[in-house]
Motif scaffolding. Structure first.
Motif, PDB file in Angstrom:
ATOM      1  N   LEU A   1     -23.906  47.138  12.584  1.00 23.45           N
ATOM      2  CA  LEU A   1     -25.180  46.440  12.544  1.00 23.45           C
ATOM      3  C   LEU A   1     -25.188  45.558  13.792  1.00 23.45           C
ATOM      4  O   LEU A   1     -24.545  44.516  13.842  1.00 23.45           O
ATOM      5  CB  LEU A   1     -25.300  45.600  11.274  1.00 23.45           C
ATOM      6  CG  LEU A   1     -26.650  44.921  11.040  1.00 23.45           C
ATOM      7  CD1 LEU A   1     -27.748  45.962  10.851  1.00 23.45           C
ATOM      8  CD2 LEU A   1     -26.581  44.005   9.825  1.00 23.45           C
ATOM      9  N   HIS A   2     -25.875  46.015  14.830  1.00 15.19           N
ATOM     10  CA  HIS A   2     -25.773  45.345  16.132  1.00 15.19           C
ATOM     11  C   HIS A   2     -26.528  44.016  16.200  1.00 15.19           C
ATOM     12  O   HIS A   2     -26.101  43.096  16.894  1.00 15.19           O
ATOM     13  CB  HIS A   2     -26.270  46.278  17.230  1.00 15.19           C
ATOM     14  CG  HIS A   2     -25.345  47.413  17.515  1.00 15.19           C
ATOM     15  ND1 HIS A   2     -24.075  47.236  18.018  1.00 15.19           N
ATOM     16  CD2 HIS A   2     -25.489  48.750  17.347  1.00 15.19           C
ATOM     17  CE1 HIS A   2     -23.477  48.412  18.161  1.00 15.19           C
ATOM     18  NE2 HIS A   2     -24.320  49.350  17.756  1.00 15.19           N
ATOM     19  N   PHE A   3     -27.671  43.924  15.500  1.00  9.93           N
ATOM     20  CA  PHE A   3     -28.493  42.723  15.602  1.00  9.93           C
ATOM     21  C   PHE A   3     -28.829  42.171  14.218  1.00  9.93           C
ATOM     22  O   PHE A   3     -28.953  42.927  13.250  1.00  9.93           O
ATOM     23  CB  PHE A   3     -29.806  43.025  16.333  1.00  9.93           C
ATOM     24  CG  PHE A   3     -29.624  43.404  17.778  1.00  9.93           C
ATOM     25  CD1 PHE A   3     -29.621  42.433  18.764  1.00  9.93           C
ATOM     26  CD2 PHE A   3     -29.438  44.731  18.142  1.00  9.93           C
ATOM     27  CE1 PHE A   3     -29.450  42.773  20.099  1.00  9.93           C
ATOM     28  CE2 PHE A   3     -29.269  45.087  19.467  1.00  9.93           C
ATOM     29  CZ  PHE A   3     -29.264  44.114  20.457  1.00  9.93           C
ATOM     30  N   ASP A   4     -29.000  40.862  14.142  1.00  9.42           N
ATOM     31  CA  ASP A   4     -29.493  40.286  12.898  1.00  9.42           C
ATOM     32  C   ASP A   4     -31.032  40.270  12.925  1.00  9.42           C
ATOM     33  O   ASP A   4     -31.656  40.757  13.885  1.00  9.42           O
ATOM     34  CB  ASP A   4     -28.908  38.883  12.659  1.00  9.42           C
ATOM     35  CG  ASP A   4     -29.397  37.834  13.647  1.00  9.42           C
ATOM     36  OD1 ASP A   4     -30.324  38.123  14.445  1.00  9.42           O
ATOM     37  OD2 ASP A   4     -28.850  36.711  13.618  1.00  9.42           O
ATOM     38  N   ALA A   5     -31.640  39.689  11.912  1.00 12.16           N
ATOM     39  CA  ALA A   5     -33.099  39.712  11.799  1.00 12.16           C
ATOM     40  C   ALA A   5     -33.792  38.909  12.899  1.00 12.16           C
ATOM     41  O   ALA A   5     -34.990  39.091  13.144  1.00 12.16           O
ATOM     42  CB  ALA A   5     -33.516  39.168  10.436  1.00 12.16           C
TER      43      ALA A   5
ATOM     44  N   ASN B   1     -32.831  38.900  16.118  1.00 13.43           N
ATOM     45  CA  ASN B   1     -32.537  39.548  17.402  1.00 13.43           C
ATOM     46  C   ASN B   1     -31.299  38.985  18.092  1.00 13.43           C
ATOM     47  O   ASN B   1     -31.137  39.092  19.307  1.00 13.43           O
ATOM     48  CB  ASN B   1     -33.738  39.455  18.353  1.00 13.43           C
ATOM     49  CG  ASN B   1     -33.723  40.585  19.367  1.00 13.43           C
ATOM     50  OD1 ASN B   1     -33.321  41.713  19.046  1.00 13.43           O
ATOM     51  ND2 ASN B   1     -34.156  40.309  20.592  1.00 13.43           N
ATOM     52  N   HIS B   2     -30.407  38.379  17.302  1.00 11.65           N
ATOM     53  CA  HIS B   2     -29.129  37.939  17.854  1.00 11.65           C
ATOM     54  C   HIS B   2     -28.145  39.102  17.794  1.00 11.65           C
ATOM     55  O   HIS B   2     -28.032  39.766  16.760  1.00 11.65           O
ATOM     56  CB  HIS B   2     -28.560  36.754  17.055  1.00 11.65           C
ATOM     57  CG  HIS B   2     -29.435  35.555  17.082  1.00 11.65           C
ATOM     58  ND1 HIS B   2     -29.812  34.878  15.946  1.00 11.65           N
ATOM     59  CD2 HIS B   2     -30.036  34.891  18.120  1.00 11.65           C
ATOM     60  CE1 HIS B   2     -30.577  33.856  16.262  1.00 11.65           C
ATOM     61  NE2 HIS B   2     -30.734  33.846  17.577  1.00 11.65           N
TER      62      HIS B   2
END
Length: 537
Positions: free
Chosen positions: A84-88, A90-91
């Motif tokens: 899971l490259h990014f959190d909600a 966009n980090h």
């Protein structure tokens, strides 16, 4: 009378069931129901047997039952690790997503403190052999890599870097009951096992370094700390570094230490452990060991322990394969007789059992030498030890290489044969763990040095030491206990092969010599195993 009304049985109903087999298999205790393993423990632990036997007896039901069930659930394709490259918001977090079962299993295995100073080496050894019977299960590669990390930190204490002492404490003894997980990231796309070809750059920053570049095959991508090889800016020598995955306070924020995990590899085996491709963009790294001897440090300590562990793992794999194949052959009836009552099947079962016991005996014997030499992990062949100790260290070095290449090769053969005892059911992964373990063996044969690389290393090692350790003396020492005729035969073959173009240019003569060398190494180590087995019986 209407045919449909005759009796109450349903047409075509088949009442056959595997329940009796499954119940017996699932209630096996991998230590208590393995007399040969207990015999080996008793032989090698001596006066400490009763205490160690008690601890293993208490431990075994957990790995045989609870952990085995978790391992089976973890192995399902739909729960393989993913990124899971990014959190909600966009980090970039590069979270390695793994199933709940592997987290439970990981807590249990690492919570044992297998490499703590509080645990005796033989207790740890036997517990690990039992844990390996789970297959990879998402924990055995991390367990092995953590051992290498700890050994490296133990070998090179450095007061200039208090962070390294903290990492050692976290990995070895745990902090507030939590044990860190280690990894080793060495392979690059252009080199694989060719560490001198590394291109990852280590840029000095004060007493620390920053890493820039790519590592292409990084198992245990979820680890807390990793051992990484790289070249210091302006030099052509590989150095070894310890790299934290998160700097203090950043793990909870999922902010990684100056690197990104590009992707998770899709492998044929050891699928439960995430193997990633990593891009370093200035990761903070702490040097460990002599800066100009990174290859010797990494191979002599970290990879040596990994190769040693693979020998332990293969013994565990084969013990489980033999145990379950025997159990099924006593349950399954075909053409009016149990499978075990057919001579062809009986001969196969006997061959599997012999290989399992021989491999186990050999693994114990190699580890016994490892423990007796106390500090056998050192960079390279040369050392300041007395000559006789140097020779024993050399024996250990070569036995670890021989064991790794031989038992993984035979392990694949044994697992394949054990699977065939189950016939069509043997390839059904919900029916048996053996197909999964078979794939793990094949992967183990390739990493930490594939067969050809290790065959080359043993050949070169014997040439390098010939001035102070003659081939005849080496054979006599390694095969102590064999007949005079056997030692003579292996000595003559070795002396002949060392004069032939095993590593020369490709020709009919060199190909023939290379084939003979491959066969010789296999035969030499199996003879060593048979001696170990004889000493137990």
């Amino acid at each position: 009378m209407n045919i449909a009304s005759q009796g109450t049985e349903k047409r075509g109903e088949n009442t056959y069931t595997f329940d009796a087999f499954v119940e017996k298999r699932d209630n096996l205790d991998w230590y208590q129901d393995e007399p040969f393993l207990q015999k080996a423990v008793k032989h090698f632990t001596g006066s400490r047997y009763e205490q160690i036997h008690k601890k293993i007896t208490e431990f075994s039901p957990t790995v045989s039952n609870e952990w085995n069930r978790l391992a089976e659930r973890t192995a399902r394709p739909e729960v393989r690790p993913y990124m899971l490259h990014f959190d909600a918001f966009n980090h970039r977090i590069d979270r390695v997503v793994r199933p709940m079962e592997v987290h439970k299993l990981e807590q249990g295995v690492f919570g044992e403190g297998l490499f703590s100073s509080q645990m005796e080496p033989w207790e740890s050894f036997v517990k690990r052999m039992l844990i390996h019977q789970l297959g990879e299960a998402g924990v055995t590669c991390p367990m092995t890599c953590t051992h290498g990390l700890i050994a490296l930190l133990d070998q090179f204490p450095n007061e200039e870097y208090p962070e390294l002492q903290d990492i050692l404490q976290h990995s070895k003894e745990g902090i507030s009951g939590e044990f860190a997980i280690g990894a080793q990231f060495m392979s690059e796309i252009q080199g694989g096992s060719d560490l001198p070809a590394n291109l990852l750059e280590a840029v000095p920053e004060g007493k620390n370094f920053r890493l820039y570049g790519n590592k292409f095959f990084c198992s245990v991508a979820h680890a807390d700390y990793s051992v990484v090889t790289a070249k210091v800016t302006g030099t052509n020598k590989v150095s070894t570094f310890i790299v934290p995955s998160w700097l203090p306070g950043d793990k909870e924020k999922e902010k990684r230490n100056g690197y990104q995990i590009n992707r998770i590899k899709w492998k044929m085996g050891t699928s439960e452990v995430p193997t990633g491709e990593i891009q370093y963009n200035g990761a903070l790294a702490y040097p460990i060991g002599p800066l100009d001897k990174g290859v010797a440090v990494a191979v002599g300590i970290v990879l040596t322990l990994s190769r040693l562990e693979i020998g332990i793992a293969c013994a565990g794999f084969m013990l489980r394969a033999s145990r379950e194949a025997k159990l099924y052959s006593d349950f399954r009836t075909v053409f009016g007789k149990k499978v075990k009552d057919y001579p062809l099947a009986a001969s196969k079962l006997k061959r599997i059992e012999n290989a399992a016991e021989r491999t186990t005996a050999g693994a114990f014997k190699v580890y016994d030498l490892f423990l007796k030499l106390e500090q056998p992990l050192n960079p390279g062949i040369k050392s300041n030890h007395p000559l006789e100790v140097q020779k024993q260290l050399f024996n250990l070095r070569e036995l670890i290489l021989l064991q790794k290449m031989c038992v993984t090769n035979e392990g694949a053969e044994v697992l394949r044969e054990a699977i065939s005892v189950f016939a069509g059911h043997g390839v059904m992964e919900e029916f048996s763990s053996l197909p999964r373990i078979f794939r793990d063996v094949v992967v183990n044969e390739q990493w930490e040095g594939p067969r050809n690389l290790l065959l080359t290393q043993v050949y070169r090692d014997l040439q390098r030491v010939s001035e102070w350790y003659a081939p005849a003396e080496f054979v006599e020492s390694v095969l102590e206990g064999a007949s005079i005729e056997t030692i003579k035969q292996f000595t003559e073959q070795l002396e002949d092969l060392l004069q032939r173009p095993v590593l020369g240019e490709v020709s009919e003569a060199s190909i023939e010599a290379a084939e003979e060398w491959d066969s010789y190494c296999d035969s030499l180590f199996k003879t060593y195993q048979r001696i170990a087995l004889t000493e137990l019986n």
